[in-house]
Write a protein that holds these residues in place. Sequence first.
Motif, PDB file in Angstrom:
ATOM      1  N   SER A 112      -7.272   0.923   2.073  1.00  0.00           N
ATOM      2  CA  SER A 112      -6.231   0.202   1.330  1.00  0.00           C
ATOM      3  C   SER A 112      -5.562  -0.843   2.217  1.00  0.00           C
ATOM      4  O   SER A 112      -5.316  -1.979   1.792  1.00  0.00           O
ATOM      5  N   GLN A 113      -5.265  -0.459   3.459  1.00  0.00           N
ATOM      6  CA  GLN A 113      -4.616  -1.384   4.389  1.00  0.00           C
ATOM      7  C   GLN A 113      -5.508  -2.593   4.677  1.00  0.00           C
ATOM      8  O   GLN A 113      -5.044  -3.732   4.725  1.00  0.00           O
ATOM      9  N   PRO A 122      -9.020   3.640  -2.774  1.00  0.00           N
ATOM     10  CA  PRO A 122      -8.169   2.646  -2.113  1.00  0.00           C
ATOM     11  C   PRO A 122      -7.395   1.852  -3.157  1.00  0.00           C
ATOM     12  O   PRO A 122      -7.972   1.401  -4.160  1.00  0.00           O
ATOM     13  N   SER A 123      -6.091   1.685  -2.928  1.00  0.00           N
ATOM     14  CA  SER A 123      -5.233   1.081  -3.953  1.00  0.00           C
ATOM     15  C   SER A 123      -4.237   0.120  -3.321  1.00  0.00           C
ATOM     16  O   SER A 123      -3.661   0.412  -2.268  1.00  0.00           O
ATOM     17  N   ILE A 124      -4.033  -1.022  -3.977  1.00  0.00           N
ATOM     18  CA  ILE A 124      -3.022  -1.977  -3.543  1.00  0.00           C
ATOM     19  C   ILE A 124      -2.210  -2.419  -4.751  1.00  0.00           C
ATOM     20  O   ILE A 124      -2.683  -2.379  -5.882  1.00  0.00           O
ATOM     21  N   LEU A 143      -0.242   3.930  -6.711  1.00  0.00           N
ATOM     22  CA  LEU A 143      -0.987   3.810  -5.449  1.00  0.00           C
ATOM     23  C   LEU A 143      -1.409   5.166  -4.880  1.00  0.00           C
ATOM     24  O   LEU A 143      -2.003   5.222  -3.808  1.00  0.00           O
ATOM     25  N   LEU A 183      -6.252   5.482   2.759  1.00  0.00           N
ATOM     26  CA  LEU A 183      -5.148   4.649   3.229  1.00  0.00           C
ATOM     27  C   LEU A 183      -5.633   3.565   4.177  1.00  0.00           C
ATOM     28  O   LEU A 183      -5.145   2.431   4.152  1.00  0.00           O
ATOM     29  N   LYS A 225       4.933  -1.141   2.606  1.00  0.00           N
ATOM     30  CA  LYS A 225       4.646   0.250   2.249  1.00  0.00           C
ATOM     31  C   LYS A 225       5.649   0.729   1.212  1.00  0.00           C
ATOM     32  O   LYS A 225       6.841   0.435   1.304  1.00  0.00           O
ATOM     33  N   THR A 260       0.864  -1.178   0.000  1.00  0.00           N
ATOM     34  CA  THR A 260       0.000   0.000   0.000  1.00  0.00           C
ATOM     35  C   THR A 260       0.902   1.230   0.000  1.00  0.00           C
ATOM     36  O   THR A 260       2.122   1.125   0.154  1.00  0.00           O
ATOM     37  N   ALA A 271      -5.535  -4.870   1.626  1.00  0.00           N
ATOM     38  CA  ALA A 271      -4.239  -5.541   1.492  1.00  0.00           C
ATOM     39  C   ALA A 271      -4.093  -6.660   2.520  1.00  0.00           C
ATOM     40  O   ALA A 271      -3.609  -7.753   2.198  1.00  0.00           O
TER      41      ALA A 271
END
Length: 399
Positions: free
Chosen positions: A311-312, A347-349, A341, A308, A335, A259, A315
């Motif tokens: 995203s976490q 939200p991005s992974i 990202l 974030l 990270k 992430t 992930a």
Amino acid sequence: MKNYHKILCILALQSGAAMALPEPIQVGALAYDNRQGHLSVAVTASPKHRVFVMDNPPRLVIVIKNAALQGSLQQPPADHPLFAKTRLAVQDAAGIKLVIDLKKAISPEKFSLSSNNRNEHRLTVDLTHKAMSANDPKAVAAVAPKVTKLKPAAEPKAVIHKGRDIVIAIDAGHGGNDPGAHGPQGTEEKVVTFAIAQKLAVLINAQPGMKAVMVRRGDDYVGLRERMQVARAAKADLFISVHADAFNDTSVRGASVFTLSTQGASSEAARWLEKSENAAELVGGVNLSDKEDVLASVLLDLSQTATLSASQQVADSVLKHFDGVSQLHRDAVQKAAFIVLKSPDIPSILVETAFISNPLEEQNLVNPRYQTQMARAIFAGVYDYFKKSAPIDSRMAAL
């Protein structure tokens, strides 16, 4: 994340809800009956719960709200006819999720599923084989109403069709004149990432209430920031970038999930705020171009914080499902400041599916079976996340 008022309200509600939560129910010993699929769970109070079965691979899932595990999980006996292994899939503020791996596939036509907690200190679950003749109309009539009740997530058809699809942007790494990393046998990263991305898209599109959008649709080059824009134009709820890692030490192996780092988020926030053309774009539904600098900074920070956090969670969920598919390069989410990202509002992974520089993992990456397993693992993690955190206006929330 449509506007900052909603973000503030959500944060306030979450804070208030956390303060008001009662003491969690303690989940203790599990007892496995010698019968086909009967088990009981010791609890300190009658819990809110749900049970359902999943396939590929077959497993029984028990979700208990506002609960915590007390002690270690008891495993079913090795010779149990149905239960293979029990594991704790999730334990967080919302409760716990137990997953029992099954030794054979389960179908609603041949099995019925039920649970009860009439005894407030014991939750019982029955996954039983329907021992009846298809030619016995009385037996069919007697069982049919119960089966209808016990189907997981049975809802009125009118509800199932309401709401929008959850949109997931799938970014196959590299492409076109950018082949990415190469394996010892010459395998190109852009080829295997696209194959896995395609398989992941098929799984997502087959799931009611979900829709996949491929960022690149063939062997073409798409700029890194253009990939973010494709996801934003599609109004994506999640961005997944698929890659294959490489290192000069060919013995290094394993899958990873990344992430955005805090440093990467800070640098992106500064980039958005210092350029008027970026500030004019919508961030979480809020136009920053007409806001004072301080307010714009606060709104962007709120949007990024929520992004974030989501995203976490995605992930973490994806990483848990790699067990049995791939060795992990790191046993925790990593990270990094990867450009793809950096969307403040999506939200991005980034998934490193294996080390293409490792000879064995290069063979895996070109193997359609491994590609499918990896796609299924990513999908399972994403699906589990949205089962708990579906946008309120989505079909999955209605389901």
